[in-house]
Write a protein that holds these residues in place. Structure first.
Motif, PDB file in Angstrom:
ATOM      1  N   GLN A 290       0.890  -1.212  -0.067  1.00 40.08           N
ATOM      2  CA  GLN A 290      -0.138  -0.107   0.015  1.00 40.08           C
ATOM      3  C   GLN A 290       0.677   1.159  -0.046  1.00 40.08           C
ATOM      4  O   GLN A 290       0.654   2.311  -0.584  1.00 40.08           O
ATOM      5  N   ALA A 291       2.031   1.295   0.811  1.00 44.01           N
ATOM      6  CA  ALA A 291       2.858   2.297   1.011  1.00 44.01           C
ATOM      7  C   ALA A 291       3.563   2.571  -0.660  1.00 44.01           C
ATOM      8  O   ALA A 291       3.566   3.707  -1.236  1.00 44.01           O
ATOM      9  N   THR A 292       3.796   1.695  -1.265  1.00 47.93           N
ATOM     10  CA  THR A 292       4.518   1.681  -2.487  1.00 47.93           C
ATOM     11  C   THR A 292       3.533   2.136  -3.543  1.00 47.93           C
ATOM     12  O   THR A 292       3.914   3.094  -4.473  1.00 47.93           O
ATOM     13  N   GLU A 293       2.221   1.652  -3.552  1.00 45.40           N
ATOM     14  CA  GLU A 293       1.093   2.265  -4.529  1.00 45.40           C
ATOM     15  C   GLU A 293       0.791   3.511  -4.261  1.00 45.40           C
ATOM     16  O   GLU A 293       0.669   4.407  -5.196  1.00 45.40           O
ATOM     17  N   LEU A 294       1.005   3.981  -3.179  1.00 46.09           N
ATOM     18  CA  LEU A 294       0.553   5.554  -2.435  1.00 46.09           C
ATOM     19  C   LEU A 294       1.733   6.591  -3.247  1.00 46.09           C
ATOM     20  O   LEU A 294       1.493   7.285  -3.750  1.00 46.09           O
ATOM     21  N   ALA A 295       3.123   5.815  -2.894  1.00 44.75           N
ATOM     22  CA  ALA A 295       3.991   6.749  -3.458  1.00 44.75           C
ATOM     23  C   ALA A 295       4.236   6.791  -4.798  1.00 44.75           C
ATOM     24  O   ALA A 295       4.440   7.916  -5.555  1.00 44.75           O
ATOM     25  N   ARG A 296       3.785   5.627  -5.363  1.00 45.13           N
ATOM     26  CA  ARG A 296       3.740   5.575  -6.953  1.00 45.13           C
ATOM     27  C   ARG A 296       2.668   6.442  -7.674  1.00 45.13           C
ATOM     28  O   ARG A 296       2.867   7.272  -8.637  1.00 45.13           O
ATOM     29  N   CYS A 297       1.472   6.532  -6.823  1.00 50.48           N
ATOM     30  CA  CYS A 297       0.677   7.674  -7.190  1.00 50.48           C
ATOM     31  C   CYS A 297       0.714   8.818  -7.024  1.00 50.48           C
ATOM     32  O   CYS A 297       0.390   9.652  -8.072  1.00 50.48           O
ATOM     33  N   LEU A 298       1.313   9.319  -5.980  1.00 47.24           N
ATOM     34  CA  LEU A 298       1.606  10.600  -5.626  1.00 47.24           C
ATOM     35  C   LEU A 298       2.754  11.244  -6.577  1.00 47.24           C
ATOM     36  O   LEU A 298       2.606  12.421  -6.971  1.00 47.24           O
ATOM     37  N   SER A 299       3.796  10.546  -6.707  1.00 45.99           N
ATOM     38  CA  SER A 299       5.121  10.850  -7.329  1.00 45.99           C
ATOM     39  C   SER A 299       5.455  10.154  -8.256  1.00 45.99           C
ATOM     40  O   SER A 299       6.810  10.544  -8.766  1.00 45.99           O
ATOM     41  N   TYR A 300       5.027   9.223  -8.790  1.00 45.27           N
ATOM     42  CA  TYR A 300       5.827   8.237  -9.622  1.00 45.27           C
ATOM     43  C   TYR A 300       6.947   7.723  -9.082  1.00 45.27           C
ATOM     44  O   TYR A 300       8.012   7.421  -9.995  1.00 45.27           O
ATOM     45  N   LEU A 301       7.146   7.629  -7.999  1.00 48.03           N
ATOM     46  CA  LEU A 301       8.397   7.041  -7.275  1.00 48.03           C
ATOM     47  C   LEU A 301       9.574   7.901  -7.808  1.00 48.03           C
ATOM     48  O   LEU A 301      10.836   7.452  -7.742  1.00 48.03           O
ATOM     49  N   ASP A 302       9.549   9.176  -7.967  1.00 47.36           N
ATOM     50  CA  ASP A 302      10.510  10.393  -8.245  1.00 47.36           C
ATOM     51  C   ASP A 302      10.891  11.016  -7.073  1.00 47.36           C
ATOM     52  O   ASP A 302       9.841  11.787  -6.832  1.00 47.36           O
ATOM     53  N   PRO A 303      12.080  11.001  -6.701  1.00 45.07           N
ATOM     54  CA  PRO A 303      12.138  11.871  -5.265  1.00 45.07           C
ATOM     55  C   PRO A 303      11.998  13.195  -5.413  1.00 45.07           C
ATOM     56  O   PRO A 303      11.935  14.078  -4.736  1.00 45.07           O
ATOM     57  N   LEU A 304      12.370  13.661  -6.973  1.00 44.91           N
ATOM     58  CA  LEU A 304      12.389  15.235  -7.128  1.00 44.91           C
ATOM     59  C   LEU A 304      10.945  15.623  -7.576  1.00 44.91           C
ATOM     60  O   LEU A 304      10.973  16.708  -8.039  1.00 44.91           O
ATOM     61  N   GLY A 317       8.498  15.788  -3.125  1.00 44.50           N
ATOM     62  CA  GLY A 317       9.035  14.483  -2.801  1.00 44.50           C
ATOM     63  C   GLY A 317       8.010  13.352  -3.039  1.00 44.50           C
ATOM     64  O   GLY A 317       7.092  13.408  -3.705  1.00 44.50           O
ATOM     65  N   LEU A 318       8.370  12.008  -2.648  1.00 47.35           N
ATOM     66  CA  LEU A 318       7.717  10.952  -2.648  1.00 47.35           C
ATOM     67  C   LEU A 318       6.348  10.901  -2.015  1.00 47.35           C
ATOM     68  O   LEU A 318       5.530  10.512  -2.754  1.00 47.35           O
ATOM     69  N   PHE A 319       6.378  11.535  -0.845  1.00 52.00           N
ATOM     70  CA  PHE A 319       4.987  11.643  -0.324  1.00 52.00           C
ATOM     71  C   PHE A 319       4.364  12.882  -0.510  1.00 52.00           C
ATOM     72  O   PHE A 319       3.309  12.996   0.383  1.00 52.00           O
ATOM     73  N   GLN A 320       4.849  13.693  -1.043  1.00 51.75           N
ATOM     74  CA  GLN A 320       4.104  15.125  -1.407  1.00 51.75           C
ATOM     75  C   GLN A 320       3.942  15.860  -0.080  1.00 51.75           C
ATOM     76  O   GLN A 320       2.650  16.282  -0.085  1.00 51.75           O
ATOM     77  N   TYR A 321       4.732  16.397   0.485  1.00 49.40           N
ATOM     78  CA  TYR A 321       4.783  17.232   1.860  1.00 49.40           C
ATOM     79  C   TYR A 321       4.392  18.462   1.202  1.00 49.40           C
ATOM     80  O   TYR A 321       5.134  19.047   0.621  1.00 49.40           O
ATOM     81  N   SER A 322       3.416  19.239   1.777  1.00 52.00           N
ATOM     82  CA  SER A 322       3.124  20.583   1.205  1.00 52.00           C
ATOM     83  C   SER A 322       3.994  21.579   2.040  1.00 52.00           C
ATOM     84  O   SER A 322       4.829  21.428   3.015  1.00 52.00           O
ATOM     85  N   ASP A 323       4.214  22.849   1.522  1.00 51.95           N
ATOM     86  CA  ASP A 323       5.032  23.974   2.063  1.00 51.95           C
ATOM     87  C   ASP A 323       4.689  24.028   3.165  1.00 51.95           C
ATOM     88  O   ASP A 323       5.657  24.428   4.447  1.00 51.95           O
ATOM     89  N   LEU A 324       3.339  24.288   3.747  1.00 54.47           N
ATOM     90  CA  LEU A 324       2.934  24.379   4.977  1.00 54.47           C
ATOM     91  C   LEU A 324       3.370  23.385   6.043  1.00 54.47           C
ATOM     92  O   LEU A 324       3.848  23.434   7.072  1.00 54.47           O
ATOM     93  N   GLU A 325       3.172  22.110   5.656  1.00 57.43           N
ATOM     94  CA  GLU A 325       3.679  21.158   6.404  1.00 57.43           C
ATOM     95  C   GLU A 325       5.388  21.073   6.700  1.00 57.43           C
ATOM     96  O   GLU A 325       5.795  20.740   7.746  1.00 57.43           O
ATOM     97  N   LEU A 326       5.970  21.377   5.528  1.00 58.06           N
ATOM     98  CA  LEU A 326       7.660  21.606   5.985  1.00 58.06           C
ATOM     99  C   LEU A 326       7.917  22.579   6.733  1.00 58.06           C
ATOM    100  O   LEU A 326       8.689  22.294   7.560  1.00 58.06           O
ATOM    101  N   LEU A 327       6.937  23.508   6.883  1.00 55.89           N
ATOM    102  CA  LEU A 327       7.257  24.712   7.790  1.00 55.89           C
ATOM    103  C   LEU A 327       7.065  24.302   9.173  1.00 55.89           C
ATOM    104  O   LEU A 327       7.890  24.539  10.021  1.00 55.89           O
ATOM    105  N   GLU A 328       5.854  23.502   9.377  1.00 57.39           N
ATOM    106  CA  GLU A 328       5.658  23.012  10.519  1.00 57.39           C
ATOM    107  C   GLU A 328       6.769  22.182  11.324  1.00 57.39           C
ATOM    108  O   GLU A 328       6.956  22.100  12.460  1.00 57.39           O
ATOM    109  N   MET A 329       7.157  21.299  10.247  1.00 59.17           N
ATOM    110  CA  MET A 329       8.468  20.410  10.477  1.00 59.17           C
ATOM    111  C   MET A 329       9.811  20.930  10.682  1.00 59.17           C
ATOM    112  O   MET A 329      10.601  20.372  11.485  1.00 59.17           O
ATOM    113  N   GLY A 330       9.852  22.263  10.329  1.00 59.99           N
ATOM    114  CA  GLY A 330      11.108  22.934  10.404  1.00 59.99           C
ATOM    115  C   GLY A 330      12.099  22.384   9.264  1.00 59.99           C
ATOM    116  O   GLY A 330      13.451  22.402   9.498  1.00 59.99           O
TER     117      GLY A 330
END
Length: 367
Positions: A290-304, A317-330
């Motif tokens: 399920q994790a692989t299929e999700l990442a493939r659907c989100l990003s075609y398994l392309d890290p960039l 990225g692979l799991f498509q984090y938004s700018d806001l999520e990244l800001l909250e994560m630092g």
């Protein structure tokens, strides 16, 4: 089901017919542009859906690039032998086109083209390029060498003078504008130099865009140099901007072009799909499929992979984090494009929620 068009490549005599057979091959494969892009990526090829669309469209009349034909035929399901047949046909057409171009040049100079000479019954020695003359040859030492030496020498002299003129003008103008010269000795060479705009953006086409794409490839970003500023080129420009600390607009402005001209290649992650799948199995041992299929659907398994949704929110990225999520994560987009960081963060979220409800998979085309 219609037969594979590879079987009738021997009948192809024009570039238009070749492109028509490529369209037939796509129909035979039964895959959409996005599906072909995904299949190519899994095979280790770079073949954006936008490139396929441009190659099969009616706006272009030239031959597609060799690497594009190879990736496309493989993605369509051709065997190694069938792909080789497509490439051989492309090579044959390229040679034919080059011979036709030489015939036009020869006619404009008032000489018979090679094909015409052959048709008139002239011996092969008149149609083939002259062989290098040996010293002491009494039959040809007095005629051909002088004429054959003058033309290349004059051509190289014009080329050298044109190049020096262009270099001088570029040095004088710096990065302030395009190159223009009226040196009559440059002839057609300089007239073909085009004015590149101050910035390149979506749907720009031509040698300026192709040069940009080659500069991106020189920095380590994989993309075809097809001369079209499509969604995939915009995506790669955005990735480069994120890595060098520029605003991630996806437009190749003056600052971006200057950054591309300077500095070294980027320290980019080069994880093939097989390695990503292996790491996902380690991170999600009970739900790795399920994790692989999700990442493939989100990003075609392309890290960039980066994508801007309909609300203008950019994801990375692979799991498509938004700018806001990244800001909250630092964190930054560069963190998100590191596959190891991206997968570890996805595992933390998965363990917290107990499933993959955090993500919603939609078609994430390059934007």
């Amino acid at each position: 089901m219609q037969p594979n068009p590879t079987q009738s490549l021997g009948d192809v005599t024009t570039i238009a017919e070749f492109r028509s057979r490529l369209r037939q091959l796509k129909a035979w494969s039964g895959h959409s542009f996005r599906a072909l892009e995904r299949r190519a990526r899994l095979a280790g090829d770079v073949l954006p859906a936008s490139t396929i669309s441009a190659m099969l469209g009616n706006q272009r009349r030239g031959l597609p690039r060799e690497e594009t034909v190879a990736a496309f035929t493989r993605a369509c399901g051709c065997t190694r032998g069938q792909t080789s047949a497509w490439l051989q046909t492309r090579k044959r057409l390229a040679v034919t086109a080059e011979q036709a171009a030489h015939s036009v040049v020869a006619s404009s100079k008032g000489t018979d083209p090679p094909a015409a000479s052959a048709a008139s019954g002239s011996p092969p020695s008149d149609t083939a390029p002259p062989l290098p003359l040996r010293s002491g040859d009494p039959t040809t030492a007095s005629r051909a060498p002088k004429a054959r030496r003058k033309r290349p020498k004059r051509g190289w002299r014009v080329l050298a003078m044109s190049s020096m003129t262009l270099v001088a003008l570029c040095s004088a103008a710096g990065s302030s504008g395009p190159v223009v010269t009226s040196d009559p000795r440059a002839g057609d060479l300089v007239s073909e130099v085009r004015r590149c705009p101050g910035q390149l953006a979506m749907n720009h086409r031509g040698p300026c865009v192709q040069r940009l794409q080659r500069m991106l490839r020189g920095k380590g970003l994989a993309l075809p140099a097809d001369g079209w500023y499509g969604p995939f080129t915009k995506q790669r420009v955005t990735v480069f901007q994120a890595y060098v600390g520029l605003p991630t607009t996806g437009t190749a402005d003056q600052d971006t072009l200057q950054a591309l001209r300077t500095g070294e290649a980027l320290a980019l992650p080069h994880w093939p799909a097989a390695r990503i799948e292996e790491r996902l199995r380690e991170a999600f041992p009970t739900e790795h499929r399920q994790a692989t299929e999700l990442a493939r659907c989100l990003s075609y398994l392309d890290p960039l992979w980066t994508y801007k949704d309909g609300r203008g929110v950019r994801r990375w990225g692979l799991f498509q984090y938004s700018d806001l999520e990244l800001l909250e994560m630092g964190a930054s987009p560069v963190h998100a494009m590191n596959p190891e960081w991206n997968i570890r963060t996805a595992r933390v979220i998965w363990r917290r929620t107990g499933d993959f409800r955090h993500w919603e998979c939609r078609s994430s085309g390059a934007h």
